[in-house]
Design a protein around this motif. Structure first.
Motif, mmCIF file in Angstrom:
data_model
loop_
_atom_site.group_PDB
_atom_site.id
_atom_site.type_symbol
_atom_site.label_atom_id
_atom_site.label_comp_id
_atom_site.label_asym_id
_atom_site.label_seq_id
_atom_site.Cartn_x
_atom_site.Cartn_y
_atom_site.Cartn_z
ATOM 1 N N VAL A 126 0.836 -1.205 0.000
ATOM 2 C CA VAL A 126 0.000 0.000 0.000
ATOM 3 C C VAL A 126 0.869 1.251 0.000
ATOM 4 C CG1 VAL A 126 -1.623 1.366 1.358
ATOM 5 C CG2 VAL A 126 -1.995 -1.088 1.081
ATOM 6 N N LEU A 127 1.877 1.273 0.863
ATOM 7 C CA LEU A 127 2.748 2.439 0.950
ATOM 8 C C LEU A 127 3.525 2.669 -0.341
ATOM 9 C CD1 LEU A 127 4.147 2.078 4.588
ATOM 10 C CD2 LEU A 127 2.412 3.681 3.765
ATOM 11 N N SER A 128 3.878 1.589 -1.042
ATOM 12 C CA SER A 128 4.617 1.750 -2.297
ATOM 13 C C SER A 128 3.799 2.504 -3.331
ATOM 14 C CB SER A 128 5.032 0.380 -2.838
ATOM 15 O OG SER A 128 3.911 -0.349 -3.326
ATOM 16 N N GLY A 129 2.475 2.422 -3.214
ATOM 17 C CA GLY A 129 1.627 3.167 -4.135
ATOM 18 C C GLY A 129 1.720 4.663 -3.925
ATOM 19 N N TYR A 130 2.077 5.065 -2.712
ATOM 20 C CA TYR A 130 2.221 6.485 -2.402
ATOM 21 C C TYR A 130 3.660 6.975 -2.618
ATOM 22 C CZ TYR A 130 -2.401 6.209 -0.277
ATOM 23 O OH TYR A 130 -3.754 6.031 -0.078
ATOM 24 N N PHE A 131 4.620 6.141 -2.276
ATOM 25 C CA PHE A 131 6.019 6.560 -2.362
ATOM 26 C C PHE A 131 6.667 6.220 -3.706
ATOM 27 C CE2 PHE A 131 5.288 6.264 2.228
ATOM 28 C CZ PHE A 131 5.791 7.491 2.630
ATOM 29 N N GLY A 132 6.105 5.261 -4.436
ATOM 30 C CA GLY A 132 6.656 4.890 -5.735
ATOM 31 C C GLY A 132 7.902 4.039 -5.630
ATOM 32 N N ASP A 133 8.452 3.716 -6.797
ATOM 33 C CA ASP A 133 9.673 2.916 -6.874
ATOM 34 C C ASP A 133 10.376 3.268 -8.175
ATOM 35 O OD1 ASP A 133 11.698 1.060 -7.020
ATOM 36 O OD2 ASP A 133 10.442 -0.663 -6.488
ATOM 37 N N ALA A 134 11.401 4.094 -8.084
ATOM 38 C CA ALA A 134 12.096 4.597 -9.274
ATOM 39 C C ALA A 134 12.897 3.518 -9.994
ATOM 40 C CB ALA A 134 13.020 5.750 -8.892
ATOM 41 N N THR A 135 13.074 2.364 -9.360
ATOM 42 C CA THR A 135 13.904 1.316 -9.960
ATOM 43 C C THR A 135 13.126 0.399 -10.908
ATOM 44 O OG1 THR A 135 13.516 -0.288 -8.168
ATOM 45 C CG2 THR A 135 15.304 1.297 -7.859
ATOM 46 N N GLU A 139 8.298 -2.015 -18.386
ATOM 47 C CA GLU A 139 7.317 -3.079 -18.536
ATOM 48 C C GLU A 139 6.584 -3.398 -17.233
ATOM 49 O OE1 GLU A 139 11.423 -5.182 -18.282
ATOM 50 O OE2 GLU A 139 10.548 -3.415 -19.247
ATOM 51 N N LYS A 140 7.127 -2.923 -16.108
ATOM 52 C CA LYS A 140 6.475 -3.129 -14.813
ATOM 53 C C LYS A 140 5.537 -1.981 -14.452
ATOM 54 C CE LYS A 140 8.518 -7.011 -13.502
ATOM 55 N NZ LYS A 140 7.749 -8.253 -13.237
ATOM 56 N N THR A 196 11.398 8.214 -14.313
ATOM 57 C CA THR A 196 11.416 6.777 -14.595
ATOM 58 C C THR A 196 10.794 6.008 -13.442
ATOM 59 O OG1 THR A 196 13.621 6.527 -13.609
ATOM 60 C CG2 THR A 196 13.520 6.974 -15.977
ATOM 61 N N GLY A 197 10.479 4.757 -13.713
ATOM 62 C CA GLY A 197 9.921 3.910 -12.675
ATOM 63 C C GLY A 197 8.506 4.310 -12.306
ATOM 64 N N LEU A 198 8.115 3.945 -11.098
ATOM 65 C CA LEU A 198 6.800 4.273 -10.572
ATOM 66 C C LEU A 198 6.931 5.504 -9.687
ATOM 67 C CD1 LEU A 198 3.824 3.184 -10.377
ATOM 68 C CD2 LEU A 198 4.541 2.061 -8.257
ATOM 69 N N ARG A 199 6.245 6.588 -10.060
ATOM 70 C CA ARG A 199 6.369 7.849 -9.321
ATOM 71 C C ARG A 199 5.427 7.892 -8.110
ATOM 72 N NH1 ARG A 199 7.192 10.571 -14.336
ATOM 73 N NH2 ARG A 199 5.285 9.609 -15.100
ATOM 74 N N PRO A 200 5.731 8.715 -7.112
ATOM 75 C CA PRO A 200 4.857 8.832 -5.944
ATOM 76 C C PRO A 200 3.416 9.167 -6.337
ATOM 77 C CG PRO A 200 6.947 9.903 -5.505
ATOM 78 C CD PRO A 200 6.968 9.519 -6.951
ATOM 79 N N PHE A 201 2.467 8.509 -5.719
ATOM 80 C CA PHE A 201 1.025 8.694 -5.889
ATOM 81 C C PHE A 201 0.488 8.181 -7.226
ATOM 82 C CE2 PHE A 201 2.159 11.833 -2.671
ATOM 83 C CZ PHE A 201 1.214 11.563 -1.691
#
Length: 260
Positions: A126-135, A139-140, A196-201
């Motif tokens: 859940v928290l990763s959806g708010y903070f994101g993951d730049a790595t 394709e992910k 890049t990656g998954l951005r916050p929010f």
């Protein structure tokens, strides 16, 4: 089709690889996200020539409703299992505190799972959806962009977001709002959240669309026939061309499903 009417001998006995996704009930966060990821993977041709079959918990009508809401490909084999018999037979998790199922309301057990009880990894996810993951590679994350656009085009809140953040200066002739159905993940571009990656929010916004205008607004149509199925988890299996299982996964809990 109902899962009982699925051509299982044909599905399991084929000579090519098979991917079997046993998703949770049609009104659950897991099933929505797995199908959104699968929709993008199919469009991007990332599944090769594997045959894919999806079994979800709920009625045939609920399955059709969700397929329409997510605009799933008509060629996708989606089956409805009203009693969760497939999930039970495969030994998938029964959710939080199954030993107290006769004493605890299933809705309370869903709440407990949301805070991590019997659902390891949920809080982190859940928290990763708010903070994101730049790595994360493209394709992910490409499914998030497609889900945002498709959800907004279907009218799921939010369909528009502010053009600029409170501390950003306005530009002459600039619109106050951005249409998410057109911009998708580009809403986050150039705003200091990374490129890049998954951005916050970013993912959190998809989950907001799914929850508010998707699941809650259509709960009566999507919920499973029995309340106990609210906590029933799913899983996935990949069967090779030789008929042997090469991958098997049991969902750990809410938002901790097999990666598509």
């Amino acid at each position: 089709l109902g899962a009982a009417d699925a051509p299982w001998e044909d599905i399991l006995g084929g000579s090519r690889a098979r991917v079997l996704l046993f998703i949770t009930h049609f009104g659950d966060f897991n099933s929505w996200e797995e199908l959104q990821q699968l929709r993008t993977a199919l469009r991007e041709d990332r599944v090769g020539n594997a045959r894919i079959a999806v079994v979800g918990i709920g009625t045939v009508e609920s399955g059709r409703k969700l397929a329409k809401m997510l605009e799933l490909p008509e060629t996708l084999e989606l089956y409805a299992d009203p009693s969760g018999a497939c999930h039970t037979a495969l030994g998938f998790s029964r959710g939080a505190l199954p030993e107290y199922s006769e004493m605890l309301n299933p809705y309370l057990r869903v709440f407990l799972m949301l805070i991590g009880v019997g659902s390891p990894g949920t809080i982190r996810t859940v928290l990763s959806g708010y903070f994101g993951d730049a790595t994360l590679p493209k394709e992910k994350t490409s499914w998030v962009d497609e889900a945002l656009k498709q959800g907004a085009a279907q009218g799921r809140f939010p369909t528009r977001v502010p053009q600029r953040l409170p501390w950003e200066a306005s530009k002459p002739g600039e619109s106050e709002w951005v249409d998410v159905a057109e911009a998708g993940s580009q809403v986050w571009d150039g705003r200091g959240f990374g490129e890049t990656g998954l951005r916050p929010f970013e993912l959190a916004t998809v989950r907001l669309q799914n929850m508010v205008s998707g699941i809650i607004d259509n709960w009566d149509d999507l919920k499973p026939p029995e309340d106990e199925l609210l906590v029933q988890q799913g899983g996935a299996a990949v069967i090779g061309g030789d008929g042997q299982a090469v991958y098997f996964y049991r969902d750990k809990g809410i938002l901790t499903y097999a990666p598509v």
